[in-house]
Scaffold this motif. Structure first.
Motif, short mmCIF file in Angstrom:
data_model
loop_
_atom_site.label_atom_id
_atom_site.label_comp_id
_atom_site.label_asym_id
_atom_site.label_seq_id
_atom_site.Cartn_x
_atom_site.Cartn_y
_atom_site.Cartn_z
N PRO A 74 0.80 -1.24 0.00
CA PRO A 74 0.00 0.00 0.00
C PRO A 74 0.83 1.28 0.00
O PRO A 74 0.35 2.32 -0.45
N TRP A 75 2.04 1.21 0.55
CA TRP A 75 2.87 2.43 0.61
C TRP A 75 3.83 2.54 -0.59
O TRP A 75 4.72 3.38 -0.59
N GLY A 76 3.62 1.73 -1.61
CA GLY A 76 4.42 1.85 -2.81
C GLY A 76 4.26 3.24 -3.44
O GLY A 76 3.16 3.81 -3.41
N MET A 77 5.32 3.78 -3.98
CA MET A 77 5.29 5.13 -4.54
C MET A 77 5.67 5.13 -6.01
O MET A 77 6.48 4.30 -6.45
N ALA A 127 11.15 6.72 -12.90
CA ALA A 127 11.24 5.26 -12.96
C ALA A 127 10.08 4.62 -13.68
O ALA A 127 10.01 3.39 -13.77
N GLY A 128 9.13 5.41 -14.18
CA GLY A 128 7.99 4.83 -14.87
C GLY A 128 6.73 4.90 -14.03
O GLY A 128 6.72 5.43 -12.91
N PRO A 129 5.63 4.34 -14.55
CA PRO A 129 4.33 4.48 -13.88
C PRO A 129 4.06 3.49 -12.74
O PRO A 129 3.09 3.65 -12.00
N GLU A 130 4.90 2.46 -12.59
CA GLU A 130 4.62 1.45 -11.57
C GLU A 130 5.01 1.94 -10.19
O GLU A 130 6.01 2.63 -10.02
N PRO A 131 4.22 1.56 -9.16
CA PRO A 131 4.60 1.89 -7.78
C PRO A 131 5.82 1.08 -7.34
O PRO A 131 5.94 -0.10 -7.70
N ARG A 132 6.68 1.70 -6.57
CA ARG A 132 7.92 1.07 -6.14
C ARG A 132 8.14 1.26 -4.64
O ARG A 132 7.56 2.17 -4.03
N HIS A 133 8.98 0.41 -4.08
CA HIS A 133 9.35 0.57 -2.67
C HIS A 133 10.11 1.88 -2.50
O HIS A 133 11.03 2.17 -3.26
N PRO A 134 9.74 2.69 -1.49
CA PRO A 134 10.56 3.87 -1.16
C PRO A 134 11.78 3.42 -0.36
O PRO A 134 11.92 3.72 0.83
#
Length: 260
Positions: free
Chosen positions: A156-159, A164-171
């Motif tokens: 849920p906290w992926g940013m 880096a593109g449109p995908e959510p990533r680990h902060p």
């Protein structure tokens, strides 16, 4: 999913001069390091006056900058810099290695202790403790810059990091700021309060940082030009393995000497 906060990496720009958050984080880190060096030198009875403590900070800063840059050149992009050697000096374009910076601090501590005839392990204890919070601030600077992001995730906290593109990533920068910065500092501070034998905080830093960084690398995107190395490990993980080994052996030896 969260959106990366829109923080301008540049605080203020006057013509060609730009004051950036990343640089300010470094300045805060060096200021905190100076205050901690003063406090710990008095607390651990290091025979060093105020001018000497300032000199110790200078040695440490020099070790971080020179070691960090050379470490990046050797560990992360040696092929490029062999072809473009003058680019080694372009530090304003980025490219610093923690592991190289750590080696630089070790060399600085050895040289300083030799010149001042001071216990090298105690100097190392103080320098690594003083630098821990600065490491955390540096990772916050990476986060503000939207760089060194994590791997794609569904947590849920992926940013979303725009670069880096449109995908959510680990902060992952924040993971590092918390564990490698704040948590490491708290543990080292506790060791100083317990009057741990000389060298125990120093080698504990190796062990703690090595373990935390090794785990966080599973959530951090590898450098694009390196990718995954042997058995799917990243360069960061490969460099952390000897750190962990040195940390364990060093702690055992220092504790045994302290009990003798």
């Amino acid at each position: 999913m969260l959106q990366l906060p829109t923080i301008d990496p540049v605080i203020v720009q006057l013509g060609p001069f730009a004051l950036r958050w990343y640089g300010v984080m470094y300045l805060f880190g060096f200021l905190i390091a100076y205050l901690l060096i003063r406090h710990l030198a008095d607390k651990r009875q290091l025979p060093l006056n105020r001018d000497g403590q300032s000199d110790l900070l200078f040695y440490g800063v020099l070790g971080v900058i020179l070691g960090g840059r050379l470490g990046y050149v050797l560990f992360y992009n040696a092929g490029y810099y062999l072809q473009h050697p003058l680019q080694i000096f372009s530090v304003w374009e980025g490219g610093m290695s923690f592991h190289g910076g750590l080696l630089g601090v070790v060399v600085a501590a050895v040289l300083f202790s030799w010149r001042r005839k001071l216990p090298v392990l105690l100097l190392g204890d103080i320098l690594v403790t003083a630098s821990a919070l600065g490491l955390g601030l540096g990772r916050i600077g990476n986060f503000i810059n939207g760089e060194l992001w994590g791997r794609v995730t569904t947590v849920p906290w992926g940013m979303v990091f725009p670069a880096a593109g449109p995908e959510p990533r680990h902060p992952s920068q924040l993971y590092e700021a918390l564990l490698e910065g704040l948590v490491v500092f708290v543990i080292l501070w506790w060791l100083h309060r317990r009057k741990a034998p000389h060298g125990v905080p120093f080698f504990s830093f190796f062990l703690l940082y090595g373990c935390f960084r090794f785990v966080i690398e599973f959530f951090r995107q590898p450098d694009a030009h390196l990718g995954f190395l042997w058995a799917g490990a990243t360069m960061g993980q490969m460099l952390c393995l000897p750190m962990i080994l040195v940390g364990v052996v060093g702690i055992l030896v220092c504790r045994r000497r302290g009990q003798a």
